[in-house]
Design a protein around this motif. Structure first.
Motif, PDB file in Angstrom:
ATOM      1  N   ALA A  93      66.479  90.201  46.047  1.00  0.00           N
ATOM      2  CA  ALA A  93      66.208  90.778  46.649  1.00  0.00           C
ATOM      3  C   ALA A  93      65.163  91.447  45.736  1.00  0.00           C
ATOM      4  CB  ALA A  93      67.042  92.505  46.886  1.00  0.00           C
ATOM      5  N   ALA A  94      65.337  91.653  44.772  1.00  0.00           N
ATOM      6  CA  ALA A  94      64.390  92.166  42.891  1.00  0.00           C
ATOM      7  C   ALA A  94      63.090  90.695  43.809  1.00  0.00           C
ATOM      8  CB  ALA A  94      64.195  91.810  42.273  1.00  0.00           C
ATOM      9  N   ILE A  95      63.413  89.457  43.861  1.00  0.00           N
ATOM     10  CA  ILE A  95      62.098  88.271  44.037  1.00  0.00           C
ATOM     11  C   ILE A  95      61.489  88.434  45.043  1.00  0.00           C
ATOM     12  CG2 ILE A  95      62.014  86.185  44.303  1.00  0.00           C
ATOM     13  CD1 ILE A  95      64.575  85.632  42.678  1.00  0.00           C
ATOM     14  N   GLN A  96      62.081  89.258  46.193  1.00  0.00           N
ATOM     15  CA  GLN A  96      61.301  88.877  47.632  1.00  0.00           C
ATOM     16  C   GLN A  96      60.757  90.756  47.305  1.00  0.00           C
ATOM     17  OE1 GLN A  96      65.145  90.091  50.219  1.00  0.00           O
ATOM     18  NE2 GLN A  96      64.041  88.590  51.390  1.00  0.00           N
ATOM     19  N   GLN A 103      51.366  91.673  47.021  1.00  0.00           N
ATOM     20  CA  GLN A 103      50.426  91.889  47.904  1.00  0.00           C
ATOM     21  C   GLN A 103      49.802  92.958  48.014  1.00  0.00           C
ATOM     22  OE1 GLN A 103      52.307  90.524  52.231  1.00  0.00           O
ATOM     23  NE2 GLN A 103      54.263  89.926  50.904  1.00  0.00           N
ATOM     24  N   LYS A 104      50.675  93.572  47.302  1.00  0.00           N
ATOM     25  CA  LYS A 104      49.481  95.275  47.089  1.00  0.00           C
ATOM     26  C   LYS A 104      48.774  95.529  45.620  1.00  0.00           C
ATOM     27  CE  LYS A 104      53.195  97.684  49.262  1.00  0.00           C
ATOM     28  NZ  LYS A 104      54.786  99.317  48.647  1.00  0.00           N
ATOM     29  N   ARG A 105      48.790  94.575  44.526  1.00  0.00           N
ATOM     30  CA  ARG A 105      48.243  93.649  43.894  1.00  0.00           C
ATOM     31  C   ARG A 105      47.068  93.274  43.760  1.00  0.00           C
ATOM     32  NH1 ARG A 105      51.997  94.042  40.844  1.00  0.00           N
ATOM     33  NH2 ARG A 105      52.260  96.064  40.075  1.00  0.00           N
ATOM     34  N   HIS A 109      47.444  88.565  48.974  1.00  0.00           N
ATOM     35  CA  HIS A 109      47.859  88.288  48.822  1.00  0.00           C
ATOM     36  C   HIS A 109      49.358  87.969  47.828  1.00  0.00           C
ATOM     37  CE1 HIS A 109      44.642  85.760  50.232  1.00  0.00           C
ATOM     38  NE2 HIS A 109      43.960  86.948  49.945  1.00  0.00           N
ATOM     39  N   GLY A 110      50.159  87.153  48.266  1.00  0.00           N
ATOM     40  CA  GLY A 110      51.788  87.623  47.806  1.00  0.00           C
ATOM     41  C   GLY A 110      51.392  86.666  46.747  1.00  0.00           C
ATOM     42  N   SER A 111      52.967  86.902  45.713  1.00  0.00           N
ATOM     43  CA  SER A 111      52.639  85.640  44.787  1.00  0.00           C
ATOM     44  C   SER A 111      53.768  84.629  44.947  1.00  0.00           C
ATOM     45  CB  SER A 111      53.651  86.850  43.276  1.00  0.00           C
ATOM     46  OG  SER A 111      52.831  87.734  42.718  1.00  0.00           O
ATOM     47  N   ALA A 112      54.539  84.396  46.089  1.00  0.00           N
ATOM     48  CA  ALA A 112      55.761  83.559  46.515  1.00  0.00           C
ATOM     49  C   ALA A 112      55.008  82.689  47.043  1.00  0.00           C
ATOM     50  CB  ALA A 112      56.772  84.317  46.718  1.00  0.00           C
ATOM     51  N   LEU A 113      54.834  81.367  46.948  1.00  0.00           N
ATOM     52  CA  LEU A 113      55.062  80.142  47.776  1.00  0.00           C
ATOM     53  C   LEU A 113      55.839  79.216  47.662  1.00  0.00           C
ATOM     54  CD1 LEU A 113      51.915  78.091  44.549  1.00  0.00           C
ATOM     55  CD2 LEU A 113      51.531  80.234  46.027  1.00  0.00           C
ATOM     56  N   ARG A 143      61.716  82.790  56.289  1.00  0.00           N
ATOM     57  CA  ARG A 143      63.107  83.846  56.620  1.00  0.00           C
ATOM     58  C   ARG A 143      63.080  84.613  55.869  1.00  0.00           C
ATOM     59  NH1 ARG A 143      68.372  83.829  54.414  1.00  0.00           N
ATOM     60  NH2 ARG A 143      69.619  84.588  55.835  1.00  0.00           N
ATOM     61  N   ARG A 144      62.758  84.469  54.623  1.00  0.00           N
ATOM     62  CA  ARG A 144      62.954  84.964  53.413  1.00  0.00           C
ATOM     63  C   ARG A 144      62.075  85.713  52.850  1.00  0.00           C
ATOM     64  NH1 ARG A 144      67.706  82.692  51.031  1.00  0.00           N
ATOM     65  NH2 ARG A 144      67.350  80.643  52.230  1.00  0.00           N
ATOM     66  N   PHE A 145      60.232  85.301  52.770  1.00  0.00           N
ATOM     67  CA  PHE A 145      59.506  86.177  52.699  1.00  0.00           C
ATOM     68  C   PHE A 145      58.256  86.801  53.720  1.00  0.00           C
ATOM     69  CE2 PHE A 145      60.602  83.454  49.019  1.00  0.00           C
ATOM     70  CZ  PHE A 145      60.445  84.528  48.441  1.00  0.00           C
ATOM     71  N   HIS A 146      59.408  87.006  55.016  1.00  0.00           N
ATOM     72  CA  HIS A 146      58.216  87.418  56.069  1.00  0.00           C
ATOM     73  C   HIS A 146      56.969  87.484  56.367  1.00  0.00           C
ATOM     74  CE1 HIS A 146      62.634  88.955  56.502  1.00  0.00           C
ATOM     75  NE2 HIS A 146      62.420  89.482  55.733  1.00  0.00           N
ATOM     76  N   ARG A 147      56.806  85.990  55.645  1.00  0.00           N
ATOM     77  CA  ARG A 147      54.950  86.057  56.225  1.00  0.00           C
ATOM     78  C   ARG A 147      55.148  84.355  55.961  1.00  0.00           C
ATOM     79  NH1 ARG A 147      53.001  84.571  51.197  1.00  0.00           N
ATOM     80  NH2 ARG A 147      53.609  85.358  49.352  1.00  0.00           N
TER      81      ARG A 147
END
Length: 816
Positions: A93-96, A103-105, A109-113, A143-147
């Motif tokens: 959950a912390a990773i999500q 994305q706010k920062r 754009h999100g950190s996850a690839l 499915r995990r990051f919803h984008r």
């Protein structure tokens, strides 16, 4: 310098899939002790730590706790996240949360690839497997990051043009490569190509790669020297030095530049202890000094599109100087151990897998053609089932692809064929070739996946693939003293571990003697429904007889079995399992067994098992590994209780003479010291585990330990204290104004802190920080208004943070 200078740190967080392919669970791995398995160990040492990393002051006290993932670029292996979702949900959950926060920062754009699904070396994969790896990686990510993912991580950054074509085809905007993978560059506006092989590419900007199809994809070539410095130059020993090294490679002009590195994420805490704190300090340092701006690839690409184009070195990777030979030949790359240089097994192992893959394709296509519209489209969509194996979702998958209304038998055949292909992909997980020994845990895990695919193919098509597969494995020589070839390891370790429904039935039957199963029980990836069950006991001896229906949740295979299990005490077990024939046969077996048991005729019971179950006989050694340990622990618990009683008697009877020895400063004889240590350490453990801890009694026990000069069991003391403090802090999060919880935790920590036990207070500190962050403003405001309960709360909280080695900004009230 700061206006157009940017820093991006990428962490590749990955572990190979470790699940038993028949159980869909990671079994106990002794080499990961004291943890259950390597996933659990590395999660504790690295993945969890980076979700709540400390920033320390000059005295080593905690100033702040941050989620590193929200400030860096990162990817997690999909199979690792699948495990983490079930076994470490708070870290998951912390990773999500970090991706949402990032994305706010970073301008949306999100950190996850994403990552290609199971870390397959893409240039060595056929076209279909390339497609499936990318499709599965993308869908798992969504499915995990919803984008949708902007970028994707290639296993070992191994790349060729066909791989880039697949990425671009599926909407991937960029990937990250080693500087050694750049061949030529030139300005986008045209001109001559410049040779940049040998890591001469400028890593401070993105490059556009134009593909033969007309598609394009952006490439980031990371800074090699700084990335290497993390692994080999001790950059993680000092967070400030790490930050300065990152910001020390910009040009003096004012053009935009990106300083970025890519490393194994496990560097931050697993390979380098406290590496996550060096990372958090580095991130904080960069943000405070404002000499550069933290960013991630997607944001930077939007702000500063490529001005140059690049061509890649075909069939190259970041961890093999010979391209991708590390995963198919004896190229000389190794991990540096004593067996390095002897990898003549790598080619034969890949040849065995390639042969098996090519044998499975016609079986799959032929049998699937009768069931579905498009076999390969069904495989690409199978990730939807891997991510959700609920009955409704499996049925929806079948309905999407079936040519006609399928019978239960056809549905099971379809799911078995899908599992066959699933494991045919998993057997190519790159770690199987990376290390120096073919019979090591990583290579044998891949061979396990191959064995599962073989088992399904032989069951469905009636072909014998195993003999030729083993013959090919015999060409893969081992460096170990235990096995001559991979074939020997297969015969001795893999084949005995193959599981079918009867083996699962045996496990269910045997473990039923030690667990009270409900009528419907979940046994790993199987459902067991008890239809008949009787247990007879006589002293230590037990006999269980029954009938059960088993259903595989992965293949929908179903069978009804009858069983009988005899337990003679300790680990001595005898069992039989067979397909249920009919009620008459069952009652004949049951009545004969019960009669022999009532007469205590063990020999006759065993003979009856041979008569009724034939070769389908099982023992303790057929239990799955985790349940073997549970039973051994149960058996040992009785032994411990007996030993404790004897040692307590020795302690009580000899206490006067021990006082005399102490008064005369004489050493205690070892035959007395061992029982005394056992008794006192047991008392300490029981106090720490008691529902209501008696700190005064604990002080008396510690004083007795000191007076008698006996040794503490520091491992147990450490574990039990940390567990108790963690529980107190958990209670504090739900009852934050209960001062007694703070007092107990502080006093316990101060008491145990006087011993030499080194406590890992990571989780307790996190929980304390959460409570402080949520309630500090309100309590400080009330304290300033003179409310005495708030002043008292702040005083006790300050003492708690001191005991936890934390530093927070407190309002200092008048003493109450």
């Amino acid at each position: 310098m700061g206006k157009n200078k940017y820093v991006c740190i990428h962490g590749h967080f990955y572990q190979p899939p470790r699940e038993n392919p028949w159980l869909n669970e990671v079994e106990m791995q002794e080499s990961a002790y004291p943890f259950h398995d390597w996933n659990a160990r590395i999660t504790a040492e690295c993945y969890a730590r980076n979700s709540a990393a400390r920033i320390l002051d000059e005295e080593g006290r905690i100033l702040d706790i941050i989620n590193n993932y929200a400030h860096i670029s990162f990817n997690f292996g999909p199979t690792l996240l699948e495990w983490m979702e079930k076994k470490a949900p708070d870290v998951y959950a912390a990773i999500q949360d970090a991706d949402r926060e990032s994305q706010k920062r970073f301008s949306g754009h999100g950190s996850a690839l994403a990552q290609v699904y199971n870390h397959m070396i893409m240039p060595l994969a056929n076209e279909r497997d390339k497609q499936t790896q990318v499709i599965w990686g993308i869908q798992d990510f969504e499915r995990r990051f919803h984008r949708k993912p902007e970028g994707i991580w290639l296993a070992e950054t191994a790349v060729d043009t066909p791989t880039l074509e697949v990425l671009a085809e599926h909407g991937i905007k960029f990937t990250i490569l080693s500087p050694y993978q750049a061949e030529q560059v030139r300005p986008l506006k045209g001109g001559a190509w410049t040779e940049v092989t040998g890591a001469r590419v400028d890593p401070r900007q993105p490059y556009l790669c134009k593909l033969p199809s007309g598609r394009t994809i952006s490439l980031f070539f990371y800074d090699g020297p700084v990335s290497q410095g993390i692994a080999f130059e001790g950059l993680l020993n000092n967070g400030e030095r790490f930050a300065q090294r990152l910001m020390g490679n910009y040009s003096p002009n004012d053009q935009s530049e990106l300083m970025h590195i890519a490393t194994d994420g496990e560097s931050y805490g697993h390979h380098h202890r406290f590496g996550e704190m060096a990372l958090s300090f580095c991130l904080d340092y960069i943000q405070r000094n404002q000499e550069a701006t933290l960013t991630i690839y997607g944001e930077y690409l939007e702000k500063f599109p490529p001005q140059w184009e690049a061509r890649i070195v075909e069939n190259s990777s970041w961890s093999c100087a010979h391209g991708v030979e590390r995963w198919r030949s004896n190229c000389g790359c190794h991990t540096g151990g004593p067996l390095g240089g002897k990898q003549s097994w790598r080619g034969p192992l890949r040849e065995a897998f390639d042969w098996l893959r090519d044998q499975l394709i016609p079986i799959y296509e032929r049998q699937m053609d009768a069931l579905v519209h498009d076999p390969w489209a069904a495989r690409n969509d199978y990730i939807s089932v891997i991510l959700d194996r609920s009955a409704d979702n499996v049925e929806a998958f079948i309905q999407r692809h079936a040519r006609h209304r399928l019978s239960d038998a056809e549905k099971s055949r379809l799911m078995k064929l899908m599992e066959m292909q699933f494991h045919a992909l998993l057997m190519y997980t790159s770690c199987g070739w990376f290390f120096d020994e073919v019979t090591g845990i990583e290579a044998m895990q891949d061979v396990c996946y191959a064995a599962r695919a073989i088992q399904i193919a032989e069951e469905l098509a009636g072909v014998e693939l195993e003999p030729e597969f083993v013959r090919l494995l015999a060409q893969a020589p081992s460096n170990s003293d235990e096995f001559a070839t991979a074939a020997e390891a297969y015969e001795q370790e893999i084949r005995p571990s193959v599981v079918d429904l009867k083996r699962v039935g045996a496990h269910y039957a045997i473990s039923s003697l030690f667990s009270d199963y409900p009528e419907e029980a979940h046994v790993y990836s199987y459902q067991a429904r008890s239809l008949k069950y009787e247990r007879f006991e006589a002293g230590k001896q037990k006999l269980a007889i029954g009938k059960a229906e088993l259903l595989s949740e992965t293949t929908l295979g179903r069978d009804t079995l009858s069983f009988a299990v005899l337990h003679l005490g300790d680990h001595h077990l005898f069992g039989g399992v067979r397909e249920f024939l009919d009620e008459d046969a069952y009652h004949v077996m049951r009545d004969a067994m019960e009669d022999a048991f009532q007469r205590s005729n063990v020999h006759e019971i065993i003979m009856l098992m041979d008569q009724h179950f034939g070769m389908h006989s099982y023992s303790f050694w057929h239990l799955f590994r985790d349940d073997q340990k549970k039973i051994i622990d149960q058996v040992l618990s009785y032994t411990y209780t007996s030993v404790e009683g004897m040692f307590q008697q020795i302690y009580d009877n000899n206490f006067p003479i021990m006082q005399v020895l102490r008064n005369f400063s004489m050493p205690m004889p070892s035959h007395l010291k061992i029982p005394v240590e056992f008794v006192l350490n047991t008392r300490i453990r029981r106090q720490l585990e008691a529902r209501h801890i008696d700190l005064d009694e604990l002080k008396r026990i510690f004083a007795e330990v000191k007076r008698l000069q006996v040794d503490l069991d520091l491992v147990t003391l450490h574990y039990a204290t940390v567990e108790r403090v963690n529980q107190l802090m958990e209670d504090l999060t739900t009852s934050p104004f209960k001062v007694a919880l703070m007092q107990t935790a502080s006093q316990l920590l101060d008491l145990v802190g006087k011993t030499s036990a080194q406590l890992d207070l990571w989780r307790a500190q996190n929980l304390c920080f959460m409570v402080w962050r949520e309630h500090r403003h309100d309590m400080q405001q009330k304290a300033e208004q003179g409310e005495r309960p708030a002043q008292k709360w702040l005083q006790h909280f300050e003492q708690l943070t001191k005991s936890l080695n934390m530093k927070v900004d407190h309002y200092v009230p008048v003493k109450v």
